[in-house]
Design a protein around this motif. Structure first.
Motif, PDB file in Angstrom:
ATOM      1  N   TYR A  14       0.833  -1.207   0.000  1.00 47.31           N
ATOM      2  CA  TYR A  14       0.000   0.000   0.000  1.00 47.31           C
ATOM      3  C   TYR A  14       0.868   1.258   0.000  1.00 47.31           C
ATOM      4  N   ALA A  15       0.396   2.272  -0.708  1.00 45.33           N
ATOM      5  CA  ALA A  15       1.057   3.571  -0.704  1.00 45.33           C
ATOM      6  C   ALA A  15       0.781   4.291   0.611  1.00 45.33           C
ATOM      7  N   ASP A  16       1.758   5.063   1.063  1.00 47.98           N
ATOM      8  CA  ASP A  16       1.555   5.902   2.245  1.00 47.98           C
ATOM      9  C   ASP A  16       0.801   7.175   1.882  1.00 47.98           C
ATOM     10  N   TYR A  17       1.068   7.693   0.685  1.00 40.34           N
ATOM     11  CA  TYR A  17       0.392   8.921   0.248  1.00 40.34           C
ATOM     12  C   TYR A  17       0.589   9.126  -1.243  1.00 40.34           C
ATOM     13  N   ILE A  18      -0.189  10.039  -1.804  1.00 35.78           N
ATOM     14  CA  ILE A  18      -0.072  10.401  -3.220  1.00 35.78           C
ATOM     15  C   ILE A  18       0.867  11.595  -3.330  1.00 35.78           C
ATOM     16  N   GLU A  19       1.852  11.472  -4.204  1.00 33.34           N
ATOM     17  CA  GLU A  19       2.860  12.525  -4.382  1.00 33.34           C
ATOM     18  C   GLU A  19       2.449  13.519  -5.473  1.00 33.34           C
ATOM     19  N   GLN A  20       1.789  13.005  -6.516  1.00 30.37           N
ATOM     20  CA  GLN A  20       1.378  13.886  -7.616  1.00 30.37           C
ATOM     21  C   GLN A  20       0.134  13.329  -8.314  1.00 30.37           C
ATOM     22  N   ILE A  21      -0.766  14.230  -8.669  1.00 33.51           N
ATOM     23  CA  ILE A  21      -1.932  13.899  -9.494  1.00 33.51           C
ATOM     24  C   ILE A  21      -1.762  14.599 -10.830  1.00 33.51           C
ATOM     25  N   GLU A  22      -1.870  13.825 -11.896  1.00 30.58           N
ATOM     26  CA  GLU A  22      -1.828  14.403 -13.243  1.00 30.58           C
ATOM     27  C   GLU A  22      -3.076  13.947 -13.999  1.00 30.58           C
ATOM     28  N   ILE A  23      -3.776  14.891 -14.580  1.00 33.29           N
ATOM     29  CA  ILE A  23      -4.973  14.577 -15.363  1.00 33.29           C
ATOM     30  C   ILE A  23      -4.814  15.217 -16.741  1.00 33.29           C
ATOM     31  N   GLU A  24      -4.823  14.367 -17.762  1.00 37.35           N
ATOM     32  CA  GLU A  24      -4.707  14.854 -19.138  1.00 37.35           C
ATOM     33  C   GLU A  24      -6.089  15.079 -19.732  1.00 37.35           C
ATOM     34  N   SER A  25      -6.164  16.035 -20.607  1.00 33.02           N
ATOM     35  CA  SER A  25      -7.364  16.243 -21.428  1.00 33.02           C
ATOM     36  C   SER A  25      -8.628  16.428 -20.617  1.00 33.02           C
ATOM     37  N   LEU A  26      -8.547  17.221 -19.564  1.00 29.29           N
ATOM     38  CA  LEU A  26      -9.740  17.520 -18.778  1.00 29.29           C
ATOM     39  C   LEU A  26     -10.597  18.531 -19.530  1.00 29.29           C
ATOM     40  N   TRP A  27     -11.904  18.450 -19.334  1.00 31.83           N
ATOM     41  CA  TRP A  27     -12.855  19.343 -19.992  1.00 31.83           C
ATOM     42  C   TRP A  27     -12.678  19.329 -21.514  1.00 31.83           C
ATOM     43  N   SER A  28     -12.902  18.128 -22.078  1.00 31.90           N
ATOM     44  CA  SER A  28     -12.863  17.915 -23.546  1.00 31.90           C
ATOM     45  C   SER A  28     -11.503  18.268 -24.147  1.00 31.90           C
ATOM     46  N   GLY A  29     -10.442  17.983 -23.399  1.00 31.16           N
ATOM     47  CA  GLY A  29      -9.109  18.155 -23.937  1.00 31.16           C
ATOM     48  C   GLY A  29      -8.555  19.556 -23.873  1.00 31.16           C
ATOM     49  N   THR A  30      -9.254  20.466 -23.190  1.00 24.14           N
ATOM     50  CA  THR A  30      -8.801  21.859 -23.188  1.00 24.14           C
ATOM     51  C   THR A  30      -7.823  22.158 -22.053  1.00 24.14           C
ATOM     52  N   HIS A  90      -4.982  20.633 -18.826  1.00 20.27           N
ATOM     53  CA  HIS A  90      -4.098  19.592 -18.310  1.00 20.27           C
ATOM     54  C   HIS A  90      -3.775  19.967 -16.859  1.00 20.27           C
ATOM     55  N   ILE A  91      -3.950  19.022 -15.944  1.00 25.01           N
ATOM     56  CA  ILE A  91      -3.746  19.282 -14.516  1.00 25.01           C
ATOM     57  C   ILE A  91      -2.497  18.551 -14.029  1.00 25.01           C
ATOM     58  N   VAL A  92      -1.620  19.264 -13.336  1.00 20.22           N
ATOM     59  CA  VAL A  92      -0.498  18.651 -12.622  1.00 20.22           C
ATOM     60  C   VAL A  92      -0.469  19.251 -11.220  1.00 20.22           C
ATOM     61  N   TRP A  93      -0.720  18.421 -10.211  1.00 18.87           N
ATOM     62  CA  TRP A  93      -0.821  18.889  -8.829  1.00 18.87           C
ATOM     63  C   TRP A  93       0.160  18.098  -7.967  1.00 18.87           C
ATOM     64  N   ASN A  94       1.215  18.757  -7.480  1.00 14.65           N
ATOM     65  CA  ASN A  94       2.173  18.145  -6.570  1.00 14.65           C
ATOM     66  C   ASN A  94       1.664  18.316  -5.138  1.00 14.65           C
ATOM     67  N   LEU A  95       1.598  17.199  -4.426  1.00 12.96           N
ATOM     68  CA  LEU A  95       0.881  17.179  -3.151  1.00 12.96           C
ATOM     69  C   LEU A  95       1.797  17.148  -1.936  1.00 12.96           C
ATOM     70  N   ASP A  96       1.305  17.733  -0.854  1.00 14.64           N
ATOM     71  CA  ASP A  96       1.931  17.664   0.457  1.00 14.64           C
ATOM     72  C   ASP A  96       1.609  16.299   1.086  1.00 14.64           C
ATOM     73  N   ARG A  97       2.485  15.840   1.969  1.00 12.39           N
ATOM     74  CA  ARG A  97       2.278  14.536   2.622  1.00 12.39           C
ATOM     75  C   ARG A  97       0.998  14.501   3.447  1.00 12.39           C
ATOM     76  N   ASN A  98       0.612  15.637   4.048  1.00 13.99           N
ATOM     77  CA  ASN A  98      -0.521  15.612   4.967  1.00 13.99           C
ATOM     78  C   ASN A  98      -1.763  16.374   4.507  1.00 13.99           C
ATOM     79  N   VAL A  99      -1.623  17.655   4.172  1.00 20.56           N
ATOM     80  CA  VAL A  99      -2.811  18.484   3.931  1.00 20.56           C
ATOM     81  C   VAL A  99      -2.714  19.182   2.580  1.00 20.56           C
ATOM     82  N   ASN A 100      -3.779  19.002   1.771  1.00 18.94           N
ATOM     83  CA  ASN A 100      -3.853  19.608   0.442  1.00 18.94           C
ATOM     84  C   ASN A 100      -5.261  20.156   0.243  1.00 18.94           C
TER      85      ASN A 100
END
Length: 270
Positions: A3-19, A21-31
Motif C-alpha cells: 500500500y502507498a503511504d500517500y499520493i505525491e502527484q496527481i496528473e490529469i490529461e485532457s480535462l474538460w474535452s481536452g482543453t 491539463h492538470i499537474v498537482w504536486n501534493l503535500d504529505r498531509n494536507v492539500n
C-alpha cells in the motif's frame, strides 16, 4: 499487497474535452484545492476518486488520462475514503426499504454503513486488547490502554463538539447512540451539521491510524463556523498518518494555520 503511504502527484490529461491539463504536486498531509465556482475543483477530485478501484488498487484501474505518483513508488494499492458534502434526499430507496430502515438522506445511509464499520473496528481493537493483556509483558495493561486511546479520543471529540446541545455518546453501547436530557438518540436524528461532522470523524476513526488518503469535497457546507475552523486539526489528531485532499470555499477551514496548504486550480492548470 503493498500500500502507498500517500499520493505525491496527481496528473490529469485532457480535462474538460481536452482543453486543460492538470499537474498537482501534493503535500504529505494536507492539500486544499480552492477556486471560484465552476473552475473544476470537484471535477478534479471526482475524477481521481473514480479512477481508483473499490479496494484501492490503482495502476490497472485508472481512468484514461489520470496518472498518480505515490510513495513508495512501487506500491500498487491505496487505502482511501471519500466523503460527500450534501445531506441530499435519497434518490433510490429500494435498498433501504428491503432493509426496513427509516433513512431519509445520503448522510443517513453513510452513517448506517459507518455503524457497521464501527462494530468491526471495535471487534478488532477488542481482540488486540485481549492479545496485549495475555502476552505476559510487564507493561501489558499500558499497551491495552494505548490500543483504546483513539476510540476514547473520538468519543471525547464528539462530546465536546455537541456539548452546547447536551448530547453525549453513550459509551456502553456497541453502536453510536447519544443521550440528551434522558432521551436516547440515533445518529439519523441529528441535525445535518452534526451528522456531517460525525460521519467525517467516524470515517477517520475506523481507518485505525493506517496511512489513508481522505478525499473531501466542500466538507464545510453544513458545519458551524467554529467546527469548520477545527476540522483539519481534528482529522489529523485522530489519524496522524492520513493524507487529506479536499476542496473548500470557506476561509474558516484554512484560517488556523493552513493557508500555505491551499492551491488555486489556476496554478495547476496548463
Amino acid at each position: 499487497m503493498k500500500y502507498a503511504d500517500y499520493i505525491e502527484q496527481i496528473e490529469i490529461e485532457s480535462l474538460w474535452s481536452g482543453t486543460k491539463h492538470i499537474v498537482w504536486n501534493l503535500d504529505r498531509n494536507v492539500n486544499i484545492l480552492s477556486g471560484i465556482n465552476g473552475v473544476g475543483k470537484s471535477t478534479i477530485l471526482s475524477k481521481v476518486v473514480k479512477s481508483l478501484a473499490q479496494g484501492g488498487e490503482f495502476p490497472s484501474h485508472l481512468l484514461k488520462g489520470v496518472h498518480l505518483k505515490v510513495q513508495p513508488e512501487d506500491a500498487k494499492w491505496i487505502r482511501f475514503d471519500a466523503i460527500r458534502s450534501f445531506d441530499r434526499p435519497l434518490m433510490n430507496s429500494d435498498t433501504i426499504s428491503k432493509l426496513d430502515l427509516s433513512l431519509a438522506t445520503e448522510l443517513d445511509w453513510q452513517l448506517f454503513q459507518l455503524q457497521r464499520k464501527y462494530l468491526d473496528y471495535q471487534v478488532n481493537i477488542g481482540n488486540r486488547i485481549i492479545n496485549a493483556l495475555q502476552c505476559g509483558d510487564p507493561d501489558a495493561a499500558l499497551q491495552a490502554q494505548k490500543i483504546s486511546e483513539s476510540k476514547k479520543l473520538f468519543q471525547d471529540m464528539i462530546d465536546d463538539l455537541f456539548k452546547e446541545t447536551g448530547k453525549k455518546i453513550i459509551r456502553t453501547e456497541n453502536e453510536i447512540r447519544f443521550s440528551q436530557i434522558g432521551e436516547t438518540l440515533v445518529p439519523y436524528q441529528l441535525s445535518s451539521g452534526e451528522k456531517q461532522i460525525l460521519a467525517i470523524l467516524l470515517t477517520v476513526l475506523v481507518e485505525d491510524q493506517k496511512p489513508y488518503v481522505l478525499f473531501m469535497d466542500e466538507p464545510e457546507v453544513s458545519l458551524h463556523f467554529e467546527w469548520q475552523k477545527q476540522l483539519i486539526e481534528l482529522v489529523l489528531k485522530l489519524n496522524p498518518n492520513l493524507q487529506l485532499i479536499m476542496t473548500t470555499h470557506s476561509p474558516a477551514v484554512v484560517m488556523n494555520g493552513w493557508m500555505e496548504h491551499v492551491t488555486e486550480v489556476t496554478d495547476i492548470t496548463f
